[in-house]
Write an enzyme that holds these catalytic residues in place. Structure first.
Site, PDB file in Angstrom:
ATOM      1  N   ARG A 116       0.838  -1.199   0.000  1.00 57.02           N
ATOM      2  CA  ARG A 116       0.000   0.000   0.000  1.00 57.02           C
ATOM      3  C   ARG A 116       0.870   1.244   0.000  1.00 57.02           C
ATOM      4  O   ARG A 116       2.029   1.210   0.377  1.00 57.02           O
ATOM      5  CB  ARG A 116      -0.903   0.014   1.231  1.00 57.02           C
ATOM      6  CG  ARG A 116      -2.006  -1.027   1.149  1.00 57.02           C
ATOM      7  CD  ARG A 116      -3.192  -0.674   2.027  1.00 57.02           C
ATOM      8  NE  ARG A 116      -2.818  -0.317   3.369  1.00 57.02           N
ATOM      9  CZ  ARG A 116      -3.125   0.848   3.950  1.00 57.02           C
ATOM     10  NH1 ARG A 116      -3.807   1.760   3.314  1.00 57.02           N
ATOM     11  NH2 ARG A 116      -2.760   1.074   5.189  1.00 57.02           N
ATOM     12  N   LYS A 181       3.893  -7.193  11.921  1.00 59.95           N
ATOM     13  CA  LYS A 181       3.101  -7.401  10.705  1.00 59.95           C
ATOM     14  C   LYS A 181       3.336  -8.790  10.114  1.00 59.95           C
ATOM     15  O   LYS A 181       4.461  -9.199   9.879  1.00 59.95           O
ATOM     16  CB  LYS A 181       3.467  -6.332   9.686  1.00 59.95           C
ATOM     17  CG  LYS A 181       2.683  -6.459   8.403  1.00 59.95           C
ATOM     18  CD  LYS A 181       2.296  -5.131   7.851  1.00 59.95           C
ATOM     19  CE  LYS A 181       1.773  -5.277   6.436  1.00 59.95           C
ATOM     20  NZ  LYS A 181       1.217  -4.073   5.897  1.00 59.95           N
ATOM     21  N   ARG A 315      -0.924   4.859  14.181  1.00 58.65           N
ATOM     22  CA  ARG A 315       0.132   4.537  15.160  1.00 58.65           C
ATOM     23  C   ARG A 315      -0.383   4.728  16.575  1.00 58.65           C
ATOM     24  O   ARG A 315      -1.066   5.705  16.849  1.00 58.65           O
ATOM     25  CB  ARG A 315       1.348   5.453  14.971  1.00 58.65           C
ATOM     26  CG  ARG A 315       2.046   5.265  13.680  1.00 58.65           C
ATOM     27  CD  ARG A 315       2.978   4.082  13.744  1.00 58.65           C
ATOM     28  NE  ARG A 315       3.525   3.854  12.437  1.00 58.65           N
ATOM     29  CZ  ARG A 315       3.538   2.680  11.804  1.00 58.65           C
ATOM     30  NH1 ARG A 315       3.042   1.637  12.377  1.00 58.65           N
ATOM     31  NH2 ARG A 315       4.044   2.545  10.623  1.00 58.65           N
TER      32      ARG A 315
HETATM   33  C1  BTN Z   1       0.552  -3.835   2.305  1.00 57.14           C
HETATM   34  O1  BTN Z   1       1.268  -2.868   2.030  1.00 57.14           O
HETATM   35  O2  BTN Z   1       0.355  -4.174   3.465  1.00 57.14           O
HETATM   36  C2  BTN Z   1      -0.110  -4.622   1.206  1.00 57.14           C
HETATM   37  C3  BTN Z   1       0.744  -5.756   0.690  1.00 57.14           C
HETATM   38  C4  BTN Z   1       0.097  -6.584  -0.395  1.00 57.14           C
HETATM   39  C5  BTN Z   1       1.038  -7.607  -0.999  1.00 57.14           C
HETATM   40  C6  BTN Z   1       0.359  -8.530  -1.958  1.00 57.14           C
HETATM   41  S1  BTN Z   1       1.376  -9.905  -2.428  1.00 57.14           S
HETATM   42  C7  BTN Z   1       0.227 -10.354  -3.668  1.00 57.14           C
HETATM   43  C8  BTN Z   1      -0.251  -9.060  -4.304  1.00 57.14           C
HETATM   44  N1  BTN Z   1       0.642  -8.646  -5.367  1.00 57.14           N
HETATM   45  C9  BTN Z   1       1.267  -7.501  -5.078  1.00 57.14           C
HETATM   46  O3  BTN Z   1       2.097  -6.933  -5.814  1.00 57.14           O
HETATM   47  N2  BTN Z   1       0.875  -7.054  -3.867  1.00 57.14           N
HETATM   48  C10 BTN Z   1      -0.112  -7.928  -3.275  1.00 57.14           C
END
Ligand code: BTN
Length: 319
Positions: A116, A181, A315
């Site tokens: 994100r 996380k 946070r």
């Molecule tokens: C975050 O920032 O918390 C979200 C992470 C999301 C990762 C997943 S892995 C499968 C899918 N493909 C990506 O490029 N991102 C999501």
């Protein structure tokens, strides 16, 4: 079958394999085998050369298997695609738009995994679940804005049912275990106003990451949390897809859902002072849970404010 996948299948057991044996199975020379093996560390795999005997992976791999994943799913998702490597499973589905049936893509490795707010998602080979679901909504569902939270809730409930303890949800869709996380979700929507909507729900779950993983926040993985009790990635993917499919169906049909009550069970920071980043700004308030439209409820000067997804993070700090 893809040559990389065939090499991985041969090496997955973590035993020693000679260059001659690998070359024979792949139909290539020993020099070509060596070149392929040299490429594996760039995908996040540690290969050990055992002098005079051959090569082995430092850690065995449980590879993804489409048949094991799709068996419990009837035909809700079609097709389930498994790629040895891809830039990003979300991007992969986006390139195939528009689709008119739900589809799923998983990868062993992502070269440009996305998180994100423009962040990178560290995606070494075989170490995590990288899964994207593409879901076409014929028309925009009334509660589409709750999709991020409900997807995170489905992930929490799936992991809970598989025996993981200490799960917490951080609005809008981060999954933490004892403050670290474990998993994240990236949702991307496209569609015209009033027309069909295409949702891509990308989920990353850390399964067994190397200790020195370059991740700039406190993290954990299923191996650290569950040890040998951890589900393999195929079982996790199947269980997750089953629940996700049911949730997406429910959302599409506009059925009333008690998702807020279920969310509250895992919610982090409730009734605590928090800080909310919105771009360069920080907003301080008391976390008062989530609204029926998925907004974060923040109490400031005795009034409740609604904040929406996007570039917002949370946070547990006082001003
Ligand atoms: C975050 O920032 O918390 C979200 C992470 C999301 C990762 C997943 S892995 C499968 C899918 N493909 C990506 O490029 N991102 C999501």
């Amino acid at each position: 079958m893809d040559e990389l996948l065939r090499l991985l299948r041969l090496m997955a057991d973590g035993r020693i394999h000679s260059g001659t044996e690998l070359g024979r199975h792949l139909g290539i020379s020993r020099a070509a085998v060596w070149k392929r093996l040299n490429h594996l560390p760039r995908l996040g795999l540690e290969v050990e050369a055992v002098p005079g005997r051959g090569y082995r992976l430092r850690r065995p791999l449980d590879l993804l298997d489409a048949a094991a994943i799709s068996a419990p799913l009837a035909d809700r998702f079609d097709p389930i695609e498994i790629l040895p490597t891809v830039d990003s499973t979300n991007r992969h589905l986006a390139r195939q738009l528009p689709w008119n049936r739900p589809r799923v893509c998983l990868a062993e490795h992502q070269s440009a995994g996305r998180g994100r707010r423009g962040r990178r998602w560290h995606s070494p080979l075989g170490a995590s679940l990288y899964l994207s679901v593409g879901w076409p909504f014929p028309t925009r569902p009334a509660q589409l804005e709750t999709l991020a939270l409900r997807s995170a809730l489905v992930l929490a409930e799936t992991l809970d049912a598989l025996g993981l303890a200490g799960i917490g949800l951080k609005w809008p869709n981060d999954l933490l275990v004892n403050g670290r996380k474990l998993a994240g979700i990236l949702i991307e929507l496209s569609g015209e106003w009033g027309g069909p909507q295409h949702a891509i729900i990308g989920i990353g779950v850390n399964c067994h990451l190397p200790d020195d993983s370059p991740i700039d926040q406190q993290w954990t993985d299923l191996q650290r949390e569950m040890g040998p009790r951890r589900p393999d990635r195929n079982r996790l993917a199947a269980a997750l897809l089953e629940r996700l499919g049911a949730m997406l169906d429910e959302l599409q049909r506009g059925h009333p859902s008690p998702w807020r009550r279920r969310w509250a069970r895992y919610e982090l920071y409730r009734d605590r002072p928090v800080r909310l980043h919105q771009g360069p700004h920080a907003i301080y308030g008391i976390h008062r849970g989530v609204a029926e439209d998925g907004a974060l409820l923040l109490e400031r000067d005795g009034r409740l404010q609604r904040h929406y997804a996007g570039d917002v993070s949370l946070r547990p700090e006082t001003p």
